[in-house]
Design an enzyme around this catalytic site. Sequence first.
Site, PDB file in Angstrom:
ATOM      1  N   CYS A  81       1.195  -1.112   0.488  1.00 54.29           N
ATOM      2  CA  CYS A  81      -0.028   0.013   0.254  1.00 54.29           C
ATOM      3  C   CYS A  81       1.239   1.294  -0.213  1.00 54.29           C
ATOM      4  CB  CYS A  81      -0.764  -0.117   1.372  1.00 54.29           C
ATOM      5  SG  CYS A  81      -1.683  -1.689   1.416  1.00 54.29           S
ATOM      6  N   ARG A  87       4.003   0.355  -6.815  1.00 50.46           N
ATOM      7  CA  ARG A  87       4.328  -0.950  -5.824  1.00 50.46           C
ATOM      8  C   ARG A  87       3.307  -1.628  -5.689  1.00 50.46           C
ATOM      9  NH1 ARG A  87       7.068   1.340  -1.414  1.00 50.46           N
ATOM     10  NH2 ARG A  87       5.379   0.696   0.233  1.00 50.46           N
ATOM     11  N   TRP A 111      -3.764  -1.817  -1.423  1.00 51.87           N
ATOM     12  CA  TRP A 111      -3.273  -3.282  -1.552  1.00 51.87           C
ATOM     13  C   TRP A 111      -4.207  -4.467  -0.898  1.00 51.87           C
ATOM     14  CZ3 TRP A 111      -1.341  -8.339  -0.446  1.00 51.87           C
ATOM     15  CH2 TRP A 111      -0.401  -9.080  -1.946  1.00 51.87           C
ATOM     16  N   ASN A 151      -1.378   1.533   6.784  1.00 50.73           N
ATOM     17  CA  ASN A 151       0.041   0.320   5.721  1.00 50.73           C
ATOM     18  C   ASN A 151      -0.346  -1.025   6.694  1.00 50.73           C
ATOM     19  OD1 ASN A 151      -1.135   1.587   3.668  1.00 50.73           O
ATOM     20  ND2 ASN A 151       1.993   2.346   3.368  1.00 50.73           N
ATOM     21  N   GLY A 152      -0.165  -1.439   6.658  1.00 52.29           N
ATOM     22  CA  GLY A 152       0.381  -3.232   7.091  1.00 52.29           C
ATOM     23  C   GLY A 152      -0.691  -3.476   8.515  1.00 52.29           C
ATOM     24  N   GLU A 180      16.618 -23.779  -7.133  1.00 55.34           N
ATOM     25  CA  GLU A 180      16.640 -22.479  -7.554  1.00 55.34           C
ATOM     26  C   GLU A 180      17.735 -21.458  -7.706  1.00 55.34           C
ATOM     27  OE1 GLU A 180      14.339 -18.560  -7.242  1.00 55.34           O
ATOM     28  OE2 GLU A 180      14.296 -20.992  -8.026  1.00 55.34           O
ATOM     29  N   LYS A 216      18.460 -18.954 -10.267  1.00 53.05           N
ATOM     30  CA  LYS A 216      18.620 -18.285 -10.939  1.00 53.05           C
ATOM     31  C   LYS A 216      19.725 -17.191 -11.585  1.00 53.05           C
ATOM     32  CE  LYS A 216      15.533 -15.751  -8.221  1.00 53.05           C
ATOM     33  NZ  LYS A 216      14.814 -16.045  -9.218  1.00 53.05           N
ATOM     34  N   GLU A 276      18.908 -17.418 -15.687  1.00 47.69           N
ATOM     35  CA  GLU A 276      18.213 -16.444 -15.458  1.00 47.69           C
ATOM     36  C   GLU A 276      18.534 -14.860 -16.087  1.00 47.69           C
ATOM     37  OE1 GLU A 276      13.841 -16.975 -13.520  1.00 47.69           O
ATOM     38  OE2 GLU A 276      15.387 -16.487 -11.877  1.00 47.69           O
ATOM     39  N   HIS A 300      26.758 -39.694 -10.266  1.00 44.02           N
ATOM     40  CA  HIS A 300      26.257 -40.155 -11.235  1.00 44.02           C
ATOM     41  C   HIS A 300      25.965 -39.930 -12.497  1.00 44.02           C
ATOM     42  CE1 HIS A 300      24.775 -43.461  -8.067  1.00 44.02           C
ATOM     43  NE2 HIS A 300      23.927 -42.621  -7.659  1.00 44.02           N
ATOM     44  N   LYS A 326       7.441 -11.385 -16.143  1.00 39.02           N
ATOM     45  CA  LYS A 326       7.331 -11.438 -15.132  1.00 39.02           C
ATOM     46  C   LYS A 326       6.111 -13.289 -14.716  1.00 39.02           C
ATOM     47  CE  LYS A 326       7.772 -10.633 -11.053  1.00 39.02           C
ATOM     48  NZ  LYS A 326       9.150 -11.355 -10.725  1.00 39.02           N
TER      49      LYS A 326
END
Length: 609
Positions: free
Chosen positions: A2, A27, A74, A98-99, A482, A486, A489, A505, A604
């Site tokens: 937010c 945001r 948000w 916010n929060g 991962e 990264k 990418e 192996h 994205k």
Amino acid sequence: MCGIVGFTGRQEATSIIIEGLRRLEYRGYDSAGICTISGGKASIRRSEGKLVNLERLLAADPVSGQVGIGHTRWATHGRPSEINAHPHQAGPVVVVHNGIIENYLQLREELRAQGHIFKSETDTEVISHLIDERLKSCGDFEQAVREALALLKGAYAICIVCEDEPDLLIAAKLGSPMVVGLGDREFYVASDIPAILSHTRSMIFMEDGEMAVFKGGEASFSSVDGTPIEKAPRHIDWSAHMAEKGGYRHFMLKEIFEQPRAIRDTVAGRLREEQGDVYLETLSLSDADLQGISRICIIACGTSWHAALVGKFLIEEHCRVPVEVDIASEFRYRNPVVDEKTLVLLISQSGETADTLAAMRESRRRGGTCVAICNVVDSSIAREADGVIYTHAGPEIGVASTKAFVTQLIALYLFTIRLGRSRGVMTLEKGRELIAAIVRVPALMEEALKLNDQIEKVARNYMAARDFLYLGRGMNYPIALEGALKLKEISYIHAEGYAAGEMKHGPIALIDENMPVVVLVPKGSNYDKVCSNMEEVIARGGRVIAVCTAGDNEVKDKVEVALEIPADGDDVAPIILSIPMQLLAYHVAVLKGTDVDQPRNLAKSVTVE
């Protein structure tokens, strides 16, 4: 997440607030609103959707005043809608926030008993009613705010105005960011620097537990209990583009450093530490529903698939339910076995991933119950699922996922606790133990982020490599996958992640003095086995970058590079290990000069099959 903008001064507030909210659009948000005070009356305009909808509303029905607050929301509590949009008013009090207020349900019931009527589904509306109730008893707006804030549990950045005090603006902070901009007897308040940078470069950064009062061209700062605080302004020399990135060079680096806060936001209001359980208000599955599950399928793509693999370890270990993990693009083409006793868990950052959406629809056609883990409220997957667990990561601009990934992991931990406790296979003690580990995660991540400078130096020594190998075992094996993803990418270096025991192996044939091998070897149940696999790499001349537990001299003495992470056992190691994986990929990519935030050929949100 937010956005907040507030203003008090000699100019009209509306244009300043709308401009500030526009600068916070990056945001992400789902509704917007504004309030100005003029002639002792609050004028509020709110709209669902983008800021342009609010601007159209204001063009048709303008507001005026030299004191005002604005907000882009948000959704956390309550669906995106005009009625749930901020600001919220109770009596003369108007609030943007916010929060997450963790004890809002308790406070709302107490206020209802005192005659207050609530219009929205939000936790924020409780704050306005709480201040209004205190104002009735003490008669002093500033004191009423202090008394109300003392009752709130959770996180907040708040701006408050009052019809009875038309030249007064109050801001307060606990766990959510808030910055004050200083003008000539004018003051700007915002949740982030970009909103007000075009008006002033003299800023004061509020700290947790602080409150600011702006009245009559003067500003005062104090603790919530009223103790005065002296605050020194800082000069901000960022460009507008840098401001959006919070002063970081790239959105990806900003988002890596936002991860502790993203974790805090994702768990806020959900942990029931005393009961060793969690509260997932949008899961929509009862204990009986969870007890009727005979197996679980977790379906995802890319980075989310790696989170799913960690989820398999967690759920089978703590809930004793068999789990299959599928790549979404493969799932519906293999005639999957799904029935009414199958829980299908879909993981998608955007909630619009085409393959994952198609897999969910196929699962529902076959009778499965579908639960989504995603970051976007009211996205397609969230709307169509039987239940949803939102990850409160906020918008993620960098294409290579970082904070969305770790909040997916946290969501899987939360789901594991809820499932284990509902089925009676997780003890109260184990539930409390896992919750305690989750609570420690943000601080452990902040400690791991201190590796940033060291990892930048390491990247210089390895950036010329053509290939990387990443090794891990158990729950850390998906983090090896991962880490390799990264690097691929954003740096365009070929990298592979492997289960450490599987290296002999096949991949062991690739190891020579030119091959960097990243080994995830924290202290834990698989430590000795991974050390043995690491020795096999060393014996063949491989250049080992070990990610190990702080103080592990046995590992440090054997390898080229040791990146030491804080110790915390097996429970949350995958989350902490993610930090050095992300930072290594980031710094190698920067040194190679690639487009870190928008790597070639990637999107994205993948909305095609």
